[in-house]
Design a protein around this motif. Sequence first.
Motif: not given
Length: 176
Positions: A87-91
């Motif tokens: 899971x990639x959380x791109x901020x």
Amino acid sequence: MKRGVNEKGRVANDVETEQIVFEDTPDDIPSQITSVVQHRGSIPLVWFQETSRLNIRPEITLKSDVDYKATRLHFENLVLRYGNPIVILNLIKTREKKPRESLLRAEFAKAIHYINKGLPDDKRLKFLHMDLSKLSRRKGTNVLGLLNKVASDVLELTDLLHCEITISSKPLDASR
């Protein structure tokens, strides 16, 4: 390398954090333990910045990576270490007056889309964008609440380790 990913799929600023929580008991033997691992690092694209003390916002230079080979290697390594799902959380910011980070955001989305095309549904990278800068400027937006929801959803997908330890009061039988 100060930013991005190298040809072996290794990113700059690679950090793995494992949070372990255990029950504080009077006899110092916890009966319940939980653990969750979070990984963070530089955006796994081939990019760099020329650092300078005079320029606090250096230009971002993206280099071509045919078929996102280095990016793909990075995620293959994560799957080997942690399993699926990833899971990639791109901020990163969505828009800027002078595009810098937003260039990386757009290219990163393209890379993930390209990589996911070649993967079966159950192995695809889960990719979520959240422009924290934009969200925090919106009046009435509870950014911490949104991040908490993301964390809950990710834990549902990835799970966490939970152990219950039972200590027997019977003496151990050494003959076994």
